[in-house]
Design a protein around this motif. Structure first.
Motif, PDB file in Angstrom:
ATOM      1  N   ALA A 133      -7.261   9.634   9.454  1.00 41.95           N
ATOM      2  CA  ALA A 133      -7.348   8.817   8.247  1.00 41.95           C
ATOM      3  C   ALA A 133      -8.637   8.015   8.209  1.00 41.95           C
ATOM      4  O   ALA A 133      -9.117   7.632   7.141  1.00 41.95           O
ATOM      5  CB  ALA A 133      -6.145   7.875   8.172  1.00 41.95           C
ATOM      6  N   LEU A 134      -9.225   7.777   9.389  1.00 42.06           N
ATOM      7  CA  LEU A 134     -10.461   7.000   9.497  1.00 42.06           C
ATOM      8  C   LEU A 134     -11.691   7.881   9.617  1.00 42.06           C
ATOM      9  O   LEU A 134     -12.782   7.404   9.932  1.00 42.06           O
ATOM     10  CB  LEU A 134     -10.365   6.059  10.693  1.00 42.06           C
ATOM     11  CG  LEU A 134      -9.409   4.880  10.471  1.00 42.06           C
ATOM     12  CD1 LEU A 134      -8.913   4.319  11.791  1.00 42.06           C
ATOM     13  CD2 LEU A 134     -10.090   3.796   9.639  1.00 42.06           C
ATOM     14  N   GLY A 135     -11.528   9.190   9.369  1.00 42.75           N
ATOM     15  CA  GLY A 135     -12.680  10.082   9.289  1.00 42.75           C
ATOM     16  C   GLY A 135     -12.904  11.012  10.458  1.00 42.75           C
ATOM     17  O   GLY A 135     -13.790  11.873  10.409  1.00 42.75           O
ATOM     18  N   TYR A 136     -12.161  10.867  11.546  1.00 42.29           N
ATOM     19  CA  TYR A 136     -12.286  11.785  12.673  1.00 42.29           C
ATOM     20  C   TYR A 136     -11.661  13.126  12.313  1.00 42.29           C
ATOM     21  O   TYR A 136     -10.756  13.200  11.472  1.00 42.29           O
ATOM     22  CB  TYR A 136     -11.578  11.223  13.907  1.00 42.29           C
ATOM     23  CG  TYR A 136     -12.248  10.033  14.549  1.00 42.29           C
ATOM     24  CD1 TYR A 136     -13.192  10.192  15.562  1.00 42.29           C
ATOM     25  CD2 TYR A 136     -11.927   8.738  14.145  1.00 42.29           C
ATOM     26  CE1 TYR A 136     -13.789   9.093  16.171  1.00 42.29           C
ATOM     27  CE2 TYR A 136     -12.516   7.623  14.732  1.00 42.29           C
ATOM     28  CZ  TYR A 136     -13.449   7.814  15.751  1.00 42.29           C
ATOM     29  OH  TYR A 136     -14.047   6.721  16.343  1.00 42.29           O
ATOM     30  N   ALA A 137     -12.120  14.187  12.973  1.00 41.18           N
ATOM     31  CA  ALA A 137     -11.534  15.506  12.795  1.00 41.18           C
ATOM     32  C   ALA A 137     -11.270  16.119  14.166  1.00 41.18           C
ATOM     33  O   ALA A 137     -12.071  15.953  15.098  1.00 41.18           O
ATOM     34  CB  ALA A 137     -12.449  16.409  11.979  1.00 41.18           C
ATOM     35  N   SER A 146       4.441   4.250  10.206  1.00 41.13           N
ATOM     36  CA  SER A 146       4.686   5.347  11.147  1.00 41.13           C
ATOM     37  C   SER A 146       5.868   5.069  12.060  1.00 41.13           C
ATOM     38  O   SER A 146       5.925   5.563  13.187  1.00 41.13           O
ATOM     39  CB  SER A 146       3.425   5.579  12.001  1.00 41.13           C
ATOM     40  OG  SER A 146       2.256   5.653  11.208  1.00 41.13           O
ATOM     41  N   GLY A 147       6.820   4.275  11.577  1.00 43.17           N
ATOM     42  CA  GLY A 147       7.912   3.831  12.430  1.00 43.17           C
ATOM     43  C   GLY A 147       9.117   4.742  12.446  1.00 43.17           C
ATOM     44  O   GLY A 147       9.393   5.496  11.497  1.00 43.17           O
ATOM     45  N   LEU A 148       9.868   4.654  13.508  1.00 40.41           N
ATOM     46  CA  LEU A 148      11.080   5.451  13.685  1.00 40.41           C
ATOM     47  C   LEU A 148      12.113   5.105  12.618  1.00 40.41           C
ATOM     48  O   LEU A 148      12.902   5.963  12.202  1.00 40.41           O
ATOM     49  CB  LEU A 148      11.653   5.199  15.088  1.00 40.41           C
ATOM     50  CG  LEU A 148      12.658   6.212  15.634  1.00 40.41           C
ATOM     51  CD1 LEU A 148      12.036   7.586  15.765  1.00 40.41           C
ATOM     52  CD2 LEU A 148      13.200   5.747  16.976  1.00 40.41           C
ATOM     53  N   SER A 149      12.111   3.881  12.156  1.00 35.68           N
ATOM     54  CA  SER A 149      13.088   3.450  11.157  1.00 35.68           C
ATOM     55  C   SER A 149      12.896   4.133   9.808  1.00 35.68           C
ATOM     56  O   SER A 149      13.780   4.075   8.946  1.00 35.68           O
ATOM     57  CB  SER A 149      13.016   1.929  10.973  1.00 35.68           C
ATOM     58  OG  SER A 149      11.746   1.547  10.465  1.00 35.68           O
ATOM     59  N   GLY A 209      -0.451   7.419   8.419  1.00 30.88           N
ATOM     60  CA  GLY A 209      -0.214   6.272   7.552  1.00 30.88           C
ATOM     61  C   GLY A 209      -0.726   4.970   8.137  1.00 30.88           C
ATOM     62  O   GLY A 209      -1.181   4.085   7.402  1.00 30.88           O
ATOM     63  N   THR A 210      -0.649   4.843   9.448  1.00 33.16           N
ATOM     64  CA  THR A 210      -1.201   3.645  10.098  1.00 33.16           C
ATOM     65  C   THR A 210      -2.707   3.564   9.870  1.00 33.16           C
ATOM     66  O   THR A 210      -3.256   2.495   9.594  1.00 33.16           O
ATOM     67  CB  THR A 210      -0.887   3.666  11.601  1.00 33.16           C
ATOM     68  OG1 THR A 210       0.531   3.631  11.786  1.00 33.16           O
ATOM     69  CG2 THR A 210      -1.521   2.482  12.312  1.00 33.16           C
ATOM     70  N   VAL A 240       0.851  -1.192   0.000  1.00 37.54           N
ATOM     71  CA  VAL A 240       0.000   0.000   0.000  1.00 37.54           C
ATOM     72  C   VAL A 240       0.886   1.241   0.000  1.00 37.54           C
ATOM     73  O   VAL A 240       1.925   1.272   0.666  1.00 37.54           O
ATOM     74  CB  VAL A 240      -0.914   0.048   1.252  1.00 37.54           C
ATOM     75  CG1 VAL A 240      -1.931   1.177   1.128  1.00 37.54           C
ATOM     76  CG2 VAL A 240      -1.617  -1.277   1.476  1.00 37.54           C
ATOM     77  N   THR A 241       0.483   2.260  -0.748  1.00 39.58           N
ATOM     78  CA  THR A 241       1.156   3.563  -0.682  1.00 39.58           C
ATOM     79  C   THR A 241       0.485   4.393   0.392  1.00 39.58           C
ATOM     80  O   THR A 241      -0.726   4.629   0.337  1.00 39.58           O
ATOM     81  CB  THR A 241       1.091   4.293  -2.031  1.00 39.58           C
ATOM     82  OG1 THR A 241       1.763   3.506  -3.029  1.00 39.58           O
ATOM     83  CG2 THR A 241       1.777   5.652  -1.943  1.00 39.58           C
ATOM     84  N   VAL A 242       1.245   4.811   1.387  1.00 41.30           N
ATOM     85  CA  VAL A 242       0.708   5.566   2.523  1.00 41.30           C
ATOM     86  C   VAL A 242       1.615   6.749   2.825  1.00 41.30           C
ATOM     87  O   VAL A 242       2.678   6.915   2.220  1.00 41.30           O
ATOM     88  CB  VAL A 242       0.599   4.672   3.781  1.00 41.30           C
ATOM     89  CG1 VAL A 242      -0.339   3.506   3.542  1.00 41.30           C
ATOM     90  CG2 VAL A 242       1.975   4.172   4.214  1.00 41.30           C
ATOM     91  N   MET A 243       1.204   7.556   3.794  1.00 40.51           N
ATOM     92  CA  MET A 243       2.022   8.663   4.257  1.00 40.51           C
ATOM     93  C   MET A 243       2.936   8.200   5.390  1.00 40.51           C
ATOM     94  O   MET A 243       2.489   7.494   6.294  1.00 40.51           O
ATOM     95  CB  MET A 243       1.138   9.812   4.729  1.00 40.51           C
ATOM     96  CG  MET A 243       0.316  10.444   3.629  1.00 40.51           C
ATOM     97  SD  MET A 243       1.350  11.075   2.289  1.00 40.51           S
ATOM     98  CE  MET A 243       0.104  11.833   1.239  1.00 40.51           C
ATOM     99  N   ASP A 244       4.196   8.590   5.323  1.00 44.62           N
ATOM    100  CA  ASP A 244       5.129   8.239   6.387  1.00 44.62           C
ATOM    101  C   ASP A 244       4.935   9.200   7.570  1.00 44.62           C
ATOM    102  O   ASP A 244       4.027  10.044   7.545  1.00 44.62           O
ATOM    103  CB  ASP A 244       6.565   8.226   5.854  1.00 44.62           C
ATOM    104  CG  ASP A 244       7.203   9.602   5.713  1.00 44.62           C
ATOM    105  OD1 ASP A 244       6.519  10.641   5.930  1.00 44.62           O
ATOM    106  OD2 ASP A 244       8.395   9.666   5.374  1.00 44.62           O
ATOM    107  N   PRO A 245       5.725   9.110   8.627  1.00 42.35           N
ATOM    108  CA  PRO A 245       5.481   9.964   9.805  1.00 42.35           C
ATOM    109  C   PRO A 245       5.536  11.462   9.519  1.00 42.35           C
ATOM    110  O   PRO A 245       4.940  12.260  10.253  1.00 42.35           O
ATOM    111  CB  PRO A 245       6.609   9.545  10.764  1.00 42.35           C
ATOM    112  CG  PRO A 245       6.915   8.135  10.395  1.00 42.35           C
ATOM    113  CD  PRO A 245       6.764   8.089   8.913  1.00 42.35           C
TER     114      PRO A 245
END
Length: 380
Positions: A148-152, A94-97, A113-114, A63-68
């Motif tokens: 990402a799940l719709g909350y604001a 969303s990892g430190l690595s 991203g998670t 999946v293409t997602v946003m990193d941290p």
């Protein structure tokens, strides 16, 4: 005679599956007639999703997602062979690595991203999500994941905030009207192996913020922000989870999963052993061999070895442990249910040599313990 081989990885040298191969090599040299069942394990941290995906006959989903730092990156998660369970590691998105040392700043990083990985799993119709939350680069209380799940998340003037650690102290309202309704149709279990509360001196910011790039001023700001999030979320969701063990895991993502996903927090090794049916495998074994790179007091607080020791002790099955570094006393080993524990190091050596020779060292140590065990039983 039946031997169950169920190790964790030796970090930096052998993956759990490679440890299985090395242990099996030693067993066959010592006792060729042995019936061996080998299953790689993990404690809910790095590598857990891959192991569970393989064990269930599943496959990996890219999946293409946003990193941290909100840049596009490629991440993967697993889906079980029956299409019903998704195995997600938040560190994949969303990892430190994923950050260079100079990029670490928990005021700017986000778990968005998670949340995108969770959305993709929901799109594929899974009924259950197992989410590992170790190795995070974030201290955002899970608000990135939630957005990402719709909350604001809005400030006192009604302006929508960026979902990162720096916004936590400004949150005055949580708008959940557009939250993904499918969250109510899935079971979400979070693998969580720390017991920290959300905020305070033992909370997410003070304990884990510095390793994510936070200086003392940032730590204080993040801690105040997490406390503010707790006050607002408690009002919106009708329950205060901030002091629950694990609420402070992954920069407060533990608490965020409880509020925004209605998830259940569980010890990581318990989840893995349940999915892998380890209890039945132990019950049918004459000897269990496990191991990991380092055995110390932290190991006895919830790692693979501790989980197996509890099962073996309850079923009176002997447990042997091989490791690189052994830092527990005989009394501690006995108390937790370990029958035999040994370092695989057979001479003085530096770390590089130990890592390069890890396979042979594990095999040789296994040969010695299996010969000893079965000789005492009059088998070899």
């Amino acid at each position: 005679m039946h031997i169950l081989v169920a190790p964790d990885k030796f970090r930096g040298s052998l993956e759990a599956a490679e440890v299985c191969d090395a242990v099996n090599d030693g067993i066959k040299k010592a006792y060729p007639q042995a019936r061996v069942t080998a299953i790689p394990l993990a404690d809910g941290g790095e590598g857990t999703a891959k192991i569970l995906t393989q064990v269930t006959g599943g496959w990996e989903v890219p999946v293409t997602v946003m990193d941290p730092l909100n840049r596009q990156t490629k991440a993967t998660y697993g889906i079980s062979g029956d299409h019903e369970v998704a195995f997600i590691e938040m560190a994949a998105a969303s990892g430190l690595s994923l950050l260079k040392a100079e990029e670490r700043n928990p005021l700017l990083t986000s778990t968005f991203g998670t949340g995108q990985l969770i959305v993709d799993a929901l799109d594929r119709g899974v009924k259950k999500i197992i989410l590992g939350i170790g190795g995070s680069a974030t201290t955002d209380g899970g608000i990135g994941m939630a957005e990402a799940l719709g909350y604001a998340f809005k400030d006192a003037e009604g302006h929508t905030l960026l979902p990162n650690g720096g916004s936590l102290g400004k949150i005055a309202f949580i708008d959940k009207h557009n939250a993904d309704p499918r969250l109510g149709l899935v079971s979400i279990v979070v693998a969580c192996d720390v017991t920290n509360p959300l905020y305070g001196k033992d909370g997410a910011a003070f304990v884990y913020g510095p390793q994510k790039g936070a200086d003392p001023e940032m730590v204080a700001k993040l801690d105040q922000g997490l406390e503010n999030l707790s006050q607002v979320a408690t009002r919106v969701f009708g329950r205060d989870v901030s002091q629950m063990p694990g609420a402070g895991a992954a920069g407060g993502l533990g608490a965020g999963c409880l509020w925004f996903l209605n998830a259940e927090l569980k010890e990581g090794i318990s989840i893995v052993m349940e999915q892998c049916n380890v209890a039945t495998l132990v019950a049918n074994a004459d000897l269990v061999i496990t191991g990991e790179g380092k055995i110390d007091e932290q190991t006895l607080a919830g790692k693979v070895v501790k989980g197996l020791a509890a099962l073996c002790k309850g079923r009176r099955v002997p447990l042997a442990v091989v490791c690189g570094t052994l830092q527990i006393t005989p009394e501690q080993a006995r108390a937790v249910g370990i029958t035999y524990a040994t370092s695989v190091l057979n001479r003085p050596m530096d770390l590089n040599s130990a890592q390069n020779e890890a396979f042979q060292l594990v095999s040789d140590a296994t040969f010695q313990l299996v010969r000893l065990f079965f000789f005492n039983r009059g088998v070899v």
